[in-house]
Design an enzyme around this catalytic site. Structure first.
Site, PDB file in Angstrom:
ATOM      1  N   SER A 189      -9.435   2.091   2.920  1.00 47.14           N
ATOM      2  CA  SER A 189      -8.474   2.925   2.354  1.00 47.14           C
ATOM      3  C   SER A 189      -7.874   1.494   1.272  1.00 47.14           C
ATOM      4  O   SER A 189      -6.855   2.298   0.287  1.00 47.14           O
ATOM      5  CB  SER A 189      -7.547   3.808   2.723  1.00 47.14           C
ATOM      6  OG  SER A 189      -7.042   3.212   3.975  1.00 47.14           O
ATOM      7  N   LYS A 215       1.112  -1.255   0.187  1.00 50.81           N
ATOM      8  CA  LYS A 215       0.090   0.355   0.030  1.00 50.81           C
ATOM      9  C   LYS A 215       0.966   1.343  -0.080  1.00 50.81           C
ATOM     10  O   LYS A 215       2.140   1.264   0.741  1.00 50.81           O
ATOM     11  CB  LYS A 215      -0.968  -0.098   1.213  1.00 50.81           C
ATOM     12  CG  LYS A 215      -1.738   1.125   1.369  1.00 50.81           C
ATOM     13  CD  LYS A 215      -3.014   1.063   2.616  1.00 50.81           C
ATOM     14  CE  LYS A 215      -3.792   2.368   2.674  1.00 50.81           C
ATOM     15  NZ  LYS A 215      -4.882   1.861   3.822  1.00 50.81           N
ATOM     16  N   SER A 272     -10.208  -0.352   6.956  1.00 55.05           N
ATOM     17  CA  SER A 272      -9.439  -0.665   5.634  1.00 55.05           C
ATOM     18  C   SER A 272      -8.395  -1.304   5.576  1.00 55.05           C
ATOM     19  O   SER A 272      -8.334  -1.685   4.255  1.00 55.05           O
ATOM     20  CB  SER A 272      -8.266   1.096   5.656  1.00 55.05           C
ATOM     21  OG  SER A 272      -9.290   2.126   5.952  1.00 55.05           O
TER      22      SER A 272
END
Length: 439
Positions: free
Chosen positions: A150, A81, A174
């Site tokens: 996210s 990420k 997330s």
């Protein structure tokens, strides 16, 4: 559907011939990247990705040529990420701020992945600073739907089979939300269990590194390698876990279709001899339903971005700007009160589990399936955030479909007892993995 098998455990037990193993792994990565990435857009665009991967391949071959055994993740592509710093790749965190401003030193988790022989597949898409903002990533089950956020790109990359393992982060939901929406396993360890060095923080009192794999055996393998101090649980547990379900507003934070699917799952488990206990929880309904946790994370977000915001405000997206401005108004004393409440809830949950004989809390992972892209919604915090507030470890297991879209089954354990959580989840896995009736 843009789905392909990508088993971490199968890749870990592949051929021992270094060049053959590495060549096959990277050829498959680039083949699937070329076929799928234009449609799901899981990765942050990177110039000359093939050239970088060739360099990584050559370095691995030089490093391990002549070695008696290859490392556990040799040649396996892992997506990261874009909140985690990776040497040689910029950090933008889904924002318009310059990489020169945001990029920092690589953290210990990424360094450990490299030491285990992993190949960094690339940086994956995140909402702006893991808070909010438009994302290009699409759900591999149906590109008209969001993959969740996210950690959008990490979940989508694993679901599509571009790579068998991806790293994300969770503040409120997330990891759990995108895992549920994309039909993969998403594991959020206990708060503080995985070091956060090398991570661009959102809310330091919540932020936790998490992982995505296609199945539970893959997650167990990943956790054993990447979670510090991991103590392997028994291969077979001596009994079935006792499952706790919260009473109150918590179980109302879902659609009727989700509640029906969950009720079916619980009925199946009861028929198999699992004990279920419905329990009054050590929190107030209004705390879950109110805005206290949002105020907490916004207050911490504002403080994390204080060094940049004054000079670069206009480069922030409007939702993040507004969150930071609200957070600046929240007094330090209020944030300290929230931190104290975190410790109290962590203690109270542990005591309640002992008192009631509960091994796992269970619930749907999300209140609905993946929304359509135009709905501008990448998930709901309600069923995930309270456990993150307490620092509890949690995992979403792909367990049902509603309207051909996945829905996760969430298991939550005791803080610090991540090994037990995954071991109990292993006991449940054969009975809940996509076996519930179509809702």
């Amino acid at each position: 559907m843009l789905l392909n098998n990508s088993s971490l455990t199968e890749m870990m037990t592949g051929t021992d011939e270094l060049e053959t193993s590495l060549g096959h792994s990277l050829d498959l990565l680039m083949e699937r990247f070329g076929q799928l990435e234009p449609h799901i857009r899981a990765f942050v665009p990177e110039a000359d990705v093939e050239q970088r991967l060739r360099r990584e391949k050559d370095l691995l071959l030089r490093t391990y040529s002549g070695a008696e055994a290859k490392p556990a993740l040799f040649g396996i592509p892992v997506a990261i990420k874009d909140l985690l710093h990776v040497d040689g790749l910029p950090t933008r965190a889904g924002s318009q701020l310059s990489a020169e401003l945001l990029t920092g030193a690589e953290g210990s988790l990424v360094t450990k992945l490299r030491a285990l022989g992993a190949v960094i597949a690339g940086k994956t898409v995140t909402e702006e600073f893991a808070y909010n903002g438009p994302i290009a990533t699409r759900n591999p089950h149906n590109t008209g739907h969001t993959p969740g956020g996210s950690s959008a790109g990490s979940a989508a990359a694993v679901a599509a089979g571009i790579c068998p393992l991806a790293v994300g982060t969770q503040t409120l939901r997330s990891v759990i939300a995108p895992a549920s929406f994309c039909g993969v396993v998403g594991f959020k360890p206990s708060y503080g269990r995985v070091p956060l060095d090398g991570v661009l923080l959102f809310s330091p009192s919540f932020d936790t590194i998490g992982f995505f794999t296609q199945d539970l055996p893959g997650m167990e393998a990943a956790a054993a390698l990447l979670v510090p101090g991991w103590q392997a649980p028994p291969a077979v547990m001596s009994r079935k876990p006792v499952l706790g379900i919260p009473r109150g507003v918590y179980m109302e934070l879902m659609s009727p279709e989700v509640k029906a699917a969950f009720t079916t799952q619980i009925t199946v488990l009861e028929q198999l001899g699992y004990r279920i206990r419905h329990v009054d929880m050590p929190w107030k309904d209004e705390f879950i339903y109110g805005d206290a946790m949002i105020r907490f994370v916004q207050g911490e977000l504002a403080r994390e971005h204080e060094r940049w915001f004054a000079d670069h405000r206009e480069e922030y997206g409007l939702p993040v700007q507004e969150a930071i401005l609200r957070g600046k108004q929240i007094p330090d004393e209020e944030l300290e009160q929230y931190r104290g409440q975190q410790m109290i809830l962590r203690r109270d949950l542990k005591e309640l589990m002992v008192q009631e004989g509960i091994d796992l809390w269970v619930s749907p992972a999300q209140g609905g399936t993946a929304p359509k892209v135009e709905e501008n919604n990448t998930g709901w915090a309600g069923l995930a955030a309270i456990w993150g507030f307490a620092g509890s470890p949690s995992i979403s297991l792909p367990a049902a479909t509603i309207g051909n879209m996945p829905l996760g089954f969430q298991c939550i354990g005791t803080h610090g007892e991540d090994e037990a959580l995954l071991a109990w989840a292993r006991e449940l896995w054969p009975h809940i993995a996509y076996n519930s009736a179509e809702a």
